[in-house]
Design a protein around this motif. Structure first.
Motif, PDB file in Angstrom:
ATOM      1  N   ALA A   2      43.766  62.913  -1.655  1.00 31.38           N
ATOM      2  CA  ALA A   2      44.648  62.439  -2.721  1.00 31.38           C
ATOM      3  C   ALA A   2      44.829  60.932  -2.703  1.00 31.38           C
ATOM      4  N   LEU A   3      44.683  60.307  -1.548  1.00 31.29           N
ATOM      5  CA  LEU A   3      44.930  58.877  -1.403  1.00 31.29           C
ATOM      6  C   LEU A   3      44.093  58.005  -2.338  1.00 31.29           C
TER       7      LEU A   3
ATOM      8  N   SER B 291      40.129  46.201 -11.742  1.00 35.64           N
ATOM      9  CA  SER B 291      39.375  45.426 -10.765  1.00 35.64           C
ATOM     10  C   SER B 291      37.912  45.300 -11.195  1.00 35.64           C
ATOM     11  N   PRO B 292      37.329  44.108 -11.067  1.00 29.13           N
ATOM     12  CA  PRO B 292      35.909  43.956 -11.413  1.00 29.13           C
ATOM     13  C   PRO B 292      34.985  44.774 -10.502  1.00 29.13           C
ATOM     14  N   VAL B 293      35.401  44.994  -9.262  1.00 24.41           N
ATOM     15  CA  VAL B 293      34.580  45.797  -8.339  1.00 24.41           C
ATOM     16  C   VAL B 293      34.502  47.243  -8.817  1.00 24.41           C
ATOM     17  N   VAL B 294      35.640  47.797  -9.221  1.00 31.24           N
ATOM     18  CA  VAL B 294      35.670  49.180  -9.704  1.00 31.24           C
ATOM     19  C   VAL B 294      34.882  49.308 -11.001  1.00 31.24           C
TER      20      VAL B 294
ATOM     21  N   ARG C   8      45.038  53.699  -9.790  1.00 31.92           N
ATOM     22  CA  ARG C   8      45.874  53.017 -10.784  1.00 31.92           C
ATOM     23  C   ARG C   8      45.976  51.528 -10.491  1.00 31.92           C
ATOM     24  N   LEU C   9      46.050  51.186  -9.219  1.00 26.40           N
ATOM     25  CA  LEU C   9      46.153  49.780  -8.838  1.00 26.40           C
ATOM     26  C   LEU C   9      44.844  49.021  -9.056  1.00 26.40           C
ATOM     27  N   LEU C  10      43.741  49.717  -8.907  1.00 29.67           N
ATOM     28  CA  LEU C  10      42.434  49.065  -8.978  1.00 29.67           C
ATOM     29  C   LEU C  10      41.725  49.241 -10.317  1.00 29.67           C
TER      30      LEU C  10
END
Length: 115
Positions: free
Chosen positions: A28-29, A40-43, A35-37
């Motif tokens: 689940a983590l 993000s350009p990496v995601v 949501r936070l990422l």
């Protein structure tokens, strides 16, 4: 209850409950961090390149296993047919998940049932 001698139900529970909790938390983590990422350009980069990476790994694995497996005499034909159908489906629908699942299913059907 089928447990080995010297092992009680509470001992089994003392191991399985923490293992179950840790497993659920670890699964689940990543979703809580998503949501936070999200911006993000990496995601975004991974989202764009991962389907191609998965397809490449599947193709390389399939093609490399053909030459080493004498039990599958028509493996190359099955792989080429499945790859062609996968490419055509992906060009038509542009959905990586559908292409990957369909190509894998067709390859497995050809190897196990047809050829």
């Amino acid at each position: 209850m089928g447990l080995p001698e010297g092992v009680t139900l509470s001992m089994v529970a003392a191991v399985l409950i923490p293992v179950g909790i840790v497993t659920v938390l670890l699964r689940a983590l990543p979703f809580s961090f998503l949501r936070l990422l999200k911006d993000s350009p990496v995601v975004q980069f991974l989202g764009a390149t991962m389907p191609v990476g998965v397809m490449t790994v599947l193709v390389v694995y399939t093609m490399s296993s053909i030459s080493r497996d004498p039990d599958i005499p028509h493996g190359l034909a099955a792989a080429l047919i499945a790859a062609g159908i996968t490419l055509a489906l992906h060009a038509w629908k542009r959905r990586a998940g559908l292409s990957i699942l369909t190509g894998t299913a067709i390859y497995m059907l050809l190897i196990n049932l047809v050829l």
